[in-house]
Design a protein around this motif. Structure first.
Motif, PDB file in Angstrom:
ATOM      1  N   CYS A 259       0.847  -1.187   0.000  1.00  0.00           N
ATOM      2  CA  CYS A 259       0.000   0.000   0.000  1.00  0.00           C
ATOM      3  C   CYS A 259       0.887   1.244   0.000  1.00  0.00           C
ATOM      4  CB  CYS A 259      -0.882   0.008   1.253  1.00  0.00           C
ATOM      5  SG  CYS A 259      -1.970   1.451   1.277  1.00  0.00           S
TER       6      CYS A 259
ATOM      7  N   ASN B  29      -0.550   4.379   0.525  1.00  0.00           N
ATOM      8  CA  ASN B  29      -1.384   5.500   0.989  1.00  0.00           C
ATOM      9  C   ASN B  29      -0.915   6.161   2.285  1.00  0.00           C
ATOM     10  OD1 ASN B  29      -3.381   5.838  -1.065  1.00  0.00           O
ATOM     11  ND2 ASN B  29      -4.008   3.756  -0.556  1.00  0.00           N
ATOM     12  N   PHE B  30      -0.239   5.423   3.113  1.00  0.00           N
ATOM     13  CA  PHE B  30       0.273   5.991   4.372  1.00  0.00           C
ATOM     14  C   PHE B  30      -0.779   6.764   5.149  1.00  0.00           C
ATOM     15  CE2 PHE B  30       4.081   5.058   1.963  1.00  0.00           C
ATOM     16  CZ  PHE B  30       4.901   4.480   2.926  1.00  0.00           C
ATOM     17  N   CYS B  31      -1.935   6.145   5.379  1.00  0.00           N
ATOM     18  CA  CYS B  31      -2.884   6.732   6.333  1.00  0.00           C
ATOM     19  C   CYS B  31      -2.113   6.833   7.646  1.00  0.00           C
ATOM     20  CB  CYS B  31      -4.106   5.840   6.478  1.00  0.00           C
ATOM     21  SG  CYS B  31      -4.958   5.611   4.911  1.00  0.00           S
TER      22      CYS B  31
ATOM     23  N   TYR C  46      -2.470   6.476  10.694  1.00  0.00           N
ATOM     24  CA  TYR C  46      -2.617   5.530  11.815  1.00  0.00           C
ATOM     25  C   TYR C  46      -2.130   4.128  11.463  1.00  0.00           C
ATOM     26  CZ  TYR C  46      -6.607   4.742   8.802  1.00  0.00           C
ATOM     27  OH  TYR C  46      -7.374   4.521   7.692  1.00  0.00           O
ATOM     28  N   CYS C  47      -1.801   3.880  10.185  1.00  0.00           N
ATOM     29  CA  CYS C  47      -1.779   2.496   9.693  1.00  0.00           C
ATOM     30  C   CYS C  47      -0.370   1.951   9.474  1.00  0.00           C
ATOM     31  CB  CYS C  47      -2.575   2.425   8.398  1.00  0.00           C
ATOM     32  SG  CYS C  47      -2.678   0.747   7.762  1.00  0.00           S
TER      33      CYS C  47
ATOM     34  N   VAL D  54       0.274  -0.849   7.802  1.00  0.00           N
ATOM     35  CA  VAL D  54       0.350  -1.721   6.619  1.00  0.00           C
ATOM     36  C   VAL D  54       1.428  -1.318   5.599  1.00  0.00           C
ATOM     37  CG1 VAL D  54      -0.939  -2.525   4.579  1.00  0.00           C
ATOM     38  CG2 VAL D  54      -1.981  -2.666   6.838  1.00  0.00           C
ATOM     39  N   PRO D  55       1.549  -0.030   5.232  1.00  0.00           N
ATOM     40  CA  PRO D  55       2.598   0.310   4.257  1.00  0.00           C
ATOM     41  C   PRO D  55       3.993  -0.065   4.766  1.00  0.00           C
ATOM     42  CG  PRO D  55       1.047   2.115   4.474  1.00  0.00           C
ATOM     43  CD  PRO D  55       0.727   1.143   5.574  1.00  0.00           C
TER      44      PRO D  55
ATOM     45  N   GLN E 172      -4.988  -4.083  -0.601  1.00  0.00           N
ATOM     46  CA  GLN E 172      -5.256  -3.052   0.414  1.00  0.00           C
ATOM     47  C   GLN E 172      -6.072  -1.912  -0.183  1.00  0.00           C
ATOM     48  OE1 GLN E 172      -4.896  -3.501   3.452  1.00  0.00           O
ATOM     49  NE2 GLN E 172      -3.524  -5.261   3.437  1.00  0.00           N
TER      50      GLN E 172
ATOM     51  N   HIS F 207     -10.489   2.064  -1.536  1.00  0.00           N
ATOM     52  CA  HIS F 207     -10.236   3.356  -0.886  1.00  0.00           C
ATOM     53  C   HIS F 207     -11.170   4.384  -1.517  1.00  0.00           C
ATOM     54  CE1 HIS F 207      -8.425   6.888   0.748  1.00  0.00           C
ATOM     55  NE2 HIS F 207      -7.447   6.209   1.329  1.00  0.00           N
TER      56      HIS F 207
ATOM     57  N   ARG G 156      -6.411  10.782   4.837  1.00  0.00           N
ATOM     58  CA  ARG G 156      -7.281   9.947   3.997  1.00  0.00           C
ATOM     59  C   ARG G 156      -7.500  10.564   2.605  1.00  0.00           C
ATOM     60  NH1 ARG G 156      -8.143   4.757   4.485  1.00  0.00           N
ATOM     61  NH2 ARG G 156     -10.318   4.844   3.913  1.00  0.00           N
TER      62      ARG G 156
HETATM   63 FE1  SF4 Z   1      -3.233   1.572   3.135  1.00  0.00          FE
HETATM   64 FE2  SF4 Z   1      -5.665   0.929   4.030  1.00  0.00          FE
HETATM   65 FE3  SF4 Z   1      -3.654   1.226   5.754  1.00  0.00          FE
HETATM   66 FE4  SF4 Z   1      -4.657   3.374   4.519  1.00  0.00          FE
HETATM   67  S1  SF4 Z   1      -5.767   2.014   5.971  1.00  0.00           S
HETATM   68  S2  SF4 Z   1      -2.473   2.885   4.771  1.00  0.00           S
HETATM   69  S3  SF4 Z   1      -5.185   2.520   2.545  1.00  0.00           S
HETATM   70  S4  SF4 Z   1      -3.806  -0.310   4.183  1.00  0.00           S
END
Ligand code: SF4
Ligand code: SAM
Length: 431
Positions: free
Chosen positions: A152, A154-156, A158-159, A161-162, A196, A229, A268
């Motif tokens: 991913c 996007n680097f939200c 809080y997240c 995942v990236p 994602q 997204h 976002r």
């Molecule tokens: Fe990526 Fe989803 Fe995490 Fe945002 S919430 S950084 S879109 S995985």
């Protein structure tokens, strides 16, 4: 005698599918899968680090393995998935009874498990991930999950995942087409495409193009996808969803918050009004569509007014279902460094208010379906009542019905005769 492997999977559908790939690779290496760590030669924890709670759950399970390893010193313990990627060799320091650590981009290294070159810690960036063909041993004979993109960008704020899954990479559409065609040939009826942010899928075609390509495969009656997204949800995707017979009338579209100020701090990249415009377009073009979402309660700096904006967004949109979570600070993320962290009790109160409100809305929506006829795919025996079967509507609602009525894999029409808080009861009708 062959060796046996036990895999404990935490977290999302992507991890469940990664475990199916691990099982496929291990079968090629002569392992069979077992349901208990106490008779396994290899134990793999496929971990999740999306929230602190998931991480704590894993570490407590891992702690329990210490005594088992004493009784079975030949047993190997491996840690895979997002915590493996995040912590790397630190896991070996924290838990010396762990033998191997391999990250989300290094599942293929399991092919070397029997060889001397098998690395103790493999958390490397793997640019070939999207094109590597790996065997998959699927659990279900009717519904299959397939990853169409990894990572991913996007680097939200809080997240994690990236940071745990790396940069976005899409699989070539021909590879996905070949995999789905093979699944259709084996009798699979439903495919869920995983990524994602599937809306930013790009290879020789974009995501609506991929759906159009897969829709042409005979035998697959249902195509689902997660996650979309909102910023990348295009009119063309809405058109494809409405035009293509196999694409289900359900979208999971995470809102996270109804407050523009919070959405901005979350990075976002949409406002609540942008989001509402997309909801209106979806509902206009696909009137039957079911919409679900994710909400985070108590993001840093969230005021009572911000929270009330989320409450009013839920009232306004009336989702078919939601997943809601208390904000959890994660390593490497910008939000963890922000000011104004909300006290846990207040987060819990806000989460509770959100869940109670949505419970009422879901119940009301389910009640409105009583008397309607729905097409369902039978998924098998109900987990809570062995006398019943469960199926799912295209809009992703669970329907139970008496066992004698049908069989796993059948697609039938049912009349909804009763609604419960989180499921429906149906009876078959002849159409
Ligand atoms: Fe990526 Fe989803 Fe995490 Fe945002 S919430 S950084 S879109 S995985
Ligand atoms: N990529 C998807 C998306 O953008 O929505 C799913 C990401 S994540 C696996 C699923 C959900 O977990 C997110 O939508 C978000 O609501 C929640 N989540 C992610 N990080 C979180 C955190 N630090 N605290 C609480 N919830 C979080």
């Amino acid at each position: 005698m062959g060796k046996s492997a036990y895999i404990h999977t935490f977290g999302c559908q992507m991890n469940v599918h990664d475990s199916e790939i691990m099982t496929g690779i291990l079968e090629e290496q002569g392992y069979s899968r077992t349901d208990s760590p106490s008779n396994a030669d290899l134990v793999i924890f496929n971990t999740c680090s999306i929230r602190q709670k998931a991480e704590q759950k894993f570490y407590s399970e891992l702690g329990r393995m210490k005594s088992l390893k004493k009784q079975r010193p030949w047993m190997k313990i491996a840690v895979a998935g997002c915590i493996a990627q995040q912590e790397g060799k630190n896991i070996l320091k924290r838990a010396p009874h762990v033998d191997f650590v391999f990250g989300t981009q290094n599942i293929h290294t399991l092919k070397n498990i029997a060889s001397a070159c098998f690395e103790r810690v493999a958390v490397h960036v793997n640019p070939d991930l999207a094109t590597t063909e790996l065997p998959v041993k699927r659990n279900d004979g009717i519904r299959a999950w397939t990853t169409i993109m990894y990572g991913c960008d996007n680097f939200c704020s809080y997240c994690v995942v990236p940071h745990t899954r790396g940069r976005e990479r899409s699989r070539p559409s021909d590879d996905i087409y070949a995999e789905v065609s093979e699944l259709a040939g084996k009798g699979y009826k439903e495919i869920t495409l995983l990524g994602q942010n599937v809306n930013s899928y790009i290879s020789d075609t974009d995501f609506p193009g991929l759906l159009r390509k897969l829709d042409r495969i005979g035998g697959i009656t249902r195509i689902r996808f997660v996650t979309s997204h909102p910023k990348d949800l295009s009119d063309d995707l809405i058109r494809a969803m409405s035009d293509l017979a196999s694409v289900c009338n359900h979208i999971h579209l995470p809102l996270q918050s109804g407050s523009d100020a919070v959405l901005k701090r979350m990075n976002r990249r949409y406002s609540f009004s942008d989001y509402m415009k997309k909801i209106s377009r979806l509902r206009k073009q696909i009137p039957e569509i079911a919409i679900t979402t994710d909400i985070i309660a108590g993001f840093p700096g969230e005021t009572d007014e911000d929270h009330q904006l989320t409450v009013s967004a839920l009232q306004q949109i009336e989702y078919d279902g939601i997943f809601a979570f208390k904000y959890s600070p994660r390593p490497f993320t910008k939000a963890a460094e922000m000011d104004g962290h909300v006290q846990d009790l207040l987060k819990a109160d806000r989460l509770n208010e959100i869940l109670m409100l949505q419970d009422g809305i879901t119940f009301k929506k389910n009640k409105a379906l009583v008397g309607t006829v729905q097409e369902i795919l039978i998924e098998g025996e109900s987990e809570t009542n062995s006398e019943k079967l469960t199926g799912r509507t295209g809009s992703n609602k669970i329907v139970t019905l008496p066992k004698a009525c049908s069989r796993k894999g059948a697609i039938i029409h049912v009349e909804i005769i009763k609604s419960r808080r989180h499921s429906l009861e149906g009876t078959p009708v002849n159409t």
